[in-house]
Write a protein that holds these residues in place. Structure first.
Motif, PDB file in Angstrom:
ATOM      1  N   LEU A  92       0.826  -1.211   0.000  1.00  0.00           N
ATOM      2  CA  LEU A  92       0.000   0.000   0.000  1.00  0.00           C
ATOM      3  C   LEU A  92       0.860   1.261   0.000  1.00  0.00           C
ATOM      4  CD1 LEU A  92      -2.735  -1.118   2.572  1.00  0.00           C
ATOM      5  CD2 LEU A  92      -2.985  -0.924   0.091  1.00  0.00           C
ATOM      6  N   LEU A  93       1.968   1.239   0.728  1.00  0.00           N
ATOM      7  CA  LEU A  93       2.867   2.388   0.729  1.00  0.00           C
ATOM      8  C   LEU A  93       3.470   2.616  -0.652  1.00  0.00           C
ATOM      9  CD1 LEU A  93       4.754   1.829   4.116  1.00  0.00           C
ATOM     10  CD2 LEU A  93       3.101   3.636   3.607  1.00  0.00           C
ATOM     11  N   LEU A  94       3.844   1.534  -1.319  1.00  0.00           N
ATOM     12  CA  LEU A  94       4.392   1.656  -2.669  1.00  0.00           C
ATOM     13  C   LEU A  94       3.353   2.212  -3.632  1.00  0.00           C
ATOM     14  CD1 LEU A  94       6.343  -1.721  -2.833  1.00  0.00           C
ATOM     15  CD2 LEU A  94       7.370   0.548  -2.832  1.00  0.00           C
ATOM     16  N   ALA A  95       2.127   1.702  -3.530  1.00  0.00           N
ATOM     17  CA  ALA A  95       1.062   2.161  -4.425  1.00  0.00           C
ATOM     18  C   ALA A  95       0.751   3.635  -4.175  1.00  0.00           C
ATOM     19  CB  ALA A  95      -0.194   1.310  -4.226  1.00  0.00           C
ATOM     20  N   PHE A  96       0.705   4.018  -2.908  1.00  0.00           N
ATOM     21  CA  PHE A  96       0.429   5.418  -2.583  1.00  0.00           C
ATOM     22  C   PHE A  96       1.546   6.334  -3.099  1.00  0.00           C
ATOM     23  CE2 PHE A  96       1.128   8.947   0.424  1.00  0.00           C
ATOM     24  CZ  PHE A  96      -0.058   9.645   0.216  1.00  0.00           C
ATOM     25  N   LEU A 109      12.425   3.171  -5.098  1.00  0.00           N
ATOM     26  CA  LEU A 109      13.672   3.874  -4.805  1.00  0.00           C
ATOM     27  C   LEU A 109      13.564   4.716  -3.545  1.00  0.00           C
ATOM     28  CD1 LEU A 109      14.680   5.049  -8.395  1.00  0.00           C
ATOM     29  CD2 LEU A 109      15.323   2.962  -7.185  1.00  0.00           C
ATOM     30  N   LEU A 110      12.349   5.017  -3.113  1.00  0.00           N
ATOM     31  CA  LEU A 110      12.124   5.775  -1.882  1.00  0.00           C
ATOM     32  C   LEU A 110      11.854   4.851  -0.703  1.00  0.00           C
ATOM     33  CD1 LEU A 110      11.554   8.468  -0.356  1.00  0.00           C
ATOM     34  CD2 LEU A 110       9.170   8.229  -1.114  1.00  0.00           C
ATOM     35  N   ILE A 111      10.931   3.904  -0.900  1.00  0.00           N
ATOM     36  CA  ILE A 111      10.484   3.054   0.206  1.00  0.00           C
ATOM     37  C   ILE A 111      11.553   2.054   0.615  1.00  0.00           C
ATOM     38  CG2 ILE A 111       8.726   1.413   0.956  1.00  0.00           C
ATOM     39  CD1 ILE A 111       7.722   4.273   0.587  1.00  0.00           C
ATOM     40  N   ALA A 112      12.237   1.457  -0.341  1.00  0.00           N
ATOM     41  CA  ALA A 112      13.225   0.422  -0.011  1.00  0.00           C
ATOM     42  C   ALA A 112      14.321   0.935   0.915  1.00  0.00           C
ATOM     43  CB  ALA A 112      13.815  -0.175  -1.286  1.00  0.00           C
ATOM     44  N   PRO A 113      14.982   2.068   0.626  1.00  0.00           N
ATOM     45  CA  PRO A 113      16.008   2.546   1.571  1.00  0.00           C
ATOM     46  C   PRO A 113      15.442   2.897   2.947  1.00  0.00           C
ATOM     47  CG  PRO A 113      16.258   3.616  -0.565  1.00  0.00           C
ATOM     48  CD  PRO A 113      14.953   2.891  -0.601  1.00  0.00           C
ATOM     49  N   LEU A 114      14.234   3.470   2.973  1.00  0.00           N
ATOM     50  CA  LEU A 114      13.645   3.879   4.250  1.00  0.00           C
ATOM     51  C   LEU A 114      13.290   2.688   5.132  1.00  0.00           C
ATOM     52  CD1 LEU A 114      11.318   6.836   3.158  1.00  0.00           C
ATOM     53  CD2 LEU A 114      13.523   6.956   4.335  1.00  0.00           C
ATOM     54  N   THR A 115      13.119   1.526   4.535  1.00  0.00           N
ATOM     55  CA  THR A 115      12.803   0.329   5.324  1.00  0.00           C
ATOM     56  C   THR A 115      14.016  -0.559   5.555  1.00  0.00           C
ATOM     57  OG1 THR A 115      12.100  -0.739   3.258  1.00  0.00           O
ATOM     58  CG2 THR A 115      10.379   0.248   4.635  1.00  0.00           C
ATOM     59  N   LEU A 116      14.875  -0.675   4.572  1.00  0.00           N
ATOM     60  CA  LEU A 116      16.003  -1.597   4.682  1.00  0.00           C
ATOM     61  C   LEU A 116      17.136  -1.036   5.532  1.00  0.00           C
ATOM     62  CD1 LEU A 116      16.189  -3.059   1.056  1.00  0.00           C
ATOM     63  CD2 LEU A 116      15.046  -3.977   3.070  1.00  0.00           C
TER      64      LEU A 116
END
Length: 653
Positions: A92-96, A109-116
């Motif tokens: 859902l975060l990716l879709a948003f 490219l935004l969500i992956a670094p913020l989580t990993l």
């Protein structure tokens, strides 16, 4: 047949000129054109791809946070674990984010670094400390940067490899952003609207479930179980991302059940007014020695000499530290205030989060008796927010690295000997009675090979690797020098006319890592949080000395929480106080250790998970209510329990 224009997803056709572009292109627009022109098919493909990306992010985050594949597969697949829910949330975060950006997949490219990246840091933190990463840890990133020189000195090759890897990762990330500008499929208004319509309501609904203090039947059905009292299990069961989210609201401390003006007013204070007891006007020096511990407790290791003969001869008991390998400020908070971390949210750091107004402490108490109050720490004043905290705690002066003269070093840290000589000089220049509180630095880890010119105590440890022997030799030499500094302080105090009370204790066990496991002293490189009393004491006890130049050592104190120290200090100085000798005195008579996982009574009997039992001892209940009243509440009991606070700014309502 061409789909209607209002359902069309505009896909930009490009000619990739690099491997990065080929990978992104193959994952995006090219595959979708090959598999069909229908907008419905394209949407389905995009959503499937987002789901796969989300699953990959959650899988990698768990591997990084746990440092192993053990339990990861079960977390991701078991119906009794919320792994798939975590995947759904990331989806859902990716879709948003795609809807906001306007291009499919670019949100990765935004969500992956913020989580990993936080997951990686959590895994690294657990190599040295007992706990995973908490949101509050982000408040002291600057502290970590200041300790990098010591870490580099201990692991130079690893540090170089990490630095090179970090630079390569940053360069690759920038290149990926640049190359992907024209490769990711562009979304028209319809595509963006569908993603927003799907993600926003579900994300809002999910956010409403993430209050760990509120019951949620839906959350239970999803197998998301907030375990704030046991954070290791919280992270293990819920996974890094969900558990981290649960800890975000910890800054909002709710009032305990039963908190009210009536409840505080009904609490017992001393029958005799504290003003009757004028005390002995003795000077008081409290030294919290960084990572001070007795290495001879590891029975499988032999030493050429006792590294701490002075401490051993004058030892009063032990401090039962609530921390391990770090988090000095939490131990310091307890020792200065008499309040307990056991009553605060798990993973919180009072110095960083909660001390935002005047809070009573030993400093305010002794100042009310006409004492000069000073704090000493040979490091930068912003570290652990001490510049602001010491002012809130009532210290009139704080001598930090910025205001102290240059000191002799052991490695990169100021020596205990130099700090002791500075304290003695300040004492000799003070005519009035004084209360000094000092935090040493020399014993800080990691324990690199060449910190000392020569290690004077031999270590015979056949089960230890060469690397572990080297670390233990460095640490043991530090203990010897801390012991010598205490002897120098005592020898000076014995020559003084006015009585001098000296209190010395270790804040936590040192981060010796594999030394513990290779010696057989502990099952893991970090201490356990929940175990038998015997195990907990073995992994959390540090030496405690309470000594008077006129009356000698106070013996047989046993193992006590740092929050109990103000009672012993005020009592030995000959004073009475409604809180420090009243409330804390009553607690000390019944309990030796106040830990969030268990209460340990004077008879060594433990009450595990006491906060969850529903049958809290009224004494502990009052202790917790009063702490909340002073730190966060209306201050109903301030005048009765802390009369010295009347001259300070009162808490806001």
């Amino acid at each position: 047949m061409t789909p209607p224009h209002d359902l069309e997803f505009d896909v930009v056709q490009t000619s990739p000129k690099s491997r990065i572009a080929n990978v992104v292109s193959a994952f995006g627009s090219v595959r979708e054109r090959e598999l069909g022109n229908s907008s419905i098919v394209q949407l389905a493909i995009q959503l499937i791809n987002i789901g796969l990306i989300a699953a990959a992010i959650v899988l990698l985050s768990e591997i990084l946070a746990r440092g192993t594949m053990v339990d990861v597969v079960e977390y991701m697949t078991s119906s009794n674990r919320p792994g798939l829910v975590a995947v759904g949330v990331v989806f859902l975060l990716l879709a948003f984010a795609d809807a906001i950006i306007g291009k499919a997949y670019q949100s990765t490219l935004l969500i992956a670094p913020l989580t990993l990246l936080p997951a990686f840091f959590s895994g690294q933190k657990q190599l040295f400390l007992s706990d995973p990463l908490y949101p509050s840890d982000l408040l002291f990133g600057r502290q970590i940067l200041q300790l990098l020189p010591a870490m580099v000195a201990a692991e130079p090759m690893k540090a170089v490899a990490l630095a090179i890897g970090g630079l390569v990762a940053v360069a690759a990330f920038i290149a990926l952003i640049w190359k992907s500008r024209k490769v990711f499929p562009r979304l028209n208004l319809t595509g963006r609207g569908l993603r927003a319509a799907l993600s926003i309501p579900l994300l809002v609904g999910f956010a409403s479930l993430m209050d760990p203090m509120a019951f949620s039947a839906v959350r239970d059905r999803l197998k998301i179980l907030p375990m704030m009292w046991d954070q290791n299990e919280n992270y293990r069961h819920n996974g890094f991302l969900l558990a981290f989210a649960f800890n975000v609201p910890m800054a909002n401390v709710a009032a305990p059940d039963g908190y009210s003006n009536v409840a505080i007013t009904d609490m017992q204070t001393d029958l005799l007014p504290a003003s009757i007891f004028s005390g002995r006007r003795a000077d008081v020096i409290v030294v919290m020695s960084e990572s001070l511990w007795d290495p001879t407790r590891m029975s499988s290791i032999r030493y050429s000499a006792d590294p701490m003969p002075t401490i051993r001869a004058s030892q009063s008991g032990h401090v039962f530290s609530p921390e391990f390998g770090g988090m000095t400020a939490n131990v310091e908070f307890e020792a200065l205030t008499g309040f307990s971390n056991a009553f605060l949210p798990y993973g919180s750091i009072p110095y960083q989060q909660y001390i935002r107004r005047p809070v009573p402490s030993l400093a305010t108490f002794f100042e009310s008796k006409g004492y000069v109050t000073k704090a000493f720490h040979p490091f930068q004043g912003w570290f652990w927010n001490r510049n602001n905290v010491y002012q809130s705690l009532g210290f009139r002066q704080f001598h930090s690295e910025e205001t102290m003269p240059a000191m002799d070093k052991r490695g990169i840290f100021a020596s205990d000997d130099a700090l002791t000589r500075y304290i003695i000089k300040e004492a000799d220049n003070t005519d009035e009675p004084f209360f000094f509180f000092a935090v040493t630095l020399q014993g800080h880890g990691p324990y690199e090979r060449n910190r000392y010119v020569k290690n004077t105590i031999g270590v015979d440890a056949p089960t230890l690797s060469d690397r572990s022997v080297s670390a233990l030799e460095t640490y043991t030499q530090g203990v010897k020098e801390a012991d010598q500094s205490l002897k120098d302080l005592m020898d000076w105090a014995k020559k003084r006319r006015r009585e001098t009370i000296i209190v010395l204790f270790g804040d936590h066990l040192p981060p010796l890592n594999e030394v513990y496991t290779e010696s057989g002293y502990m099952a893991s490189v970090v201490a356990t949080r929940k175990a038998s009393v015997e195990t907990m004491k073995r992994e959390h006890e540090t030496p405690l000395v309470i000594w008077s130049s006129k009356r000698g050592t106070q013996k047989d104190i046993g193992s006590v929480s740092p929050s109990q120290l103000p009672y012993y200090i005020v009592h030995m100085a000959g004073y009475r106080h409604p809180y420090y000798t009243g409330m804390l005195g009553r607690v000390a008579e019944r309990y030796a250790v106040i830990d969030r996982h268990q209460l340990i009574a004077r008879n060594n009997k433990a009450q595990a998970d006491w906060a969850l039992s529903g049958r809290i001892d009224p004494l502990i209940r009052d202790y917790r209510l009063l702490q909340h009243d002073v730190m966060f509440g209306e201050g109903y009991g301030m005048e009765r329990f802390f009369p010295e606070q009347s001259g300070r700014l009162q808490p806001s309502s």
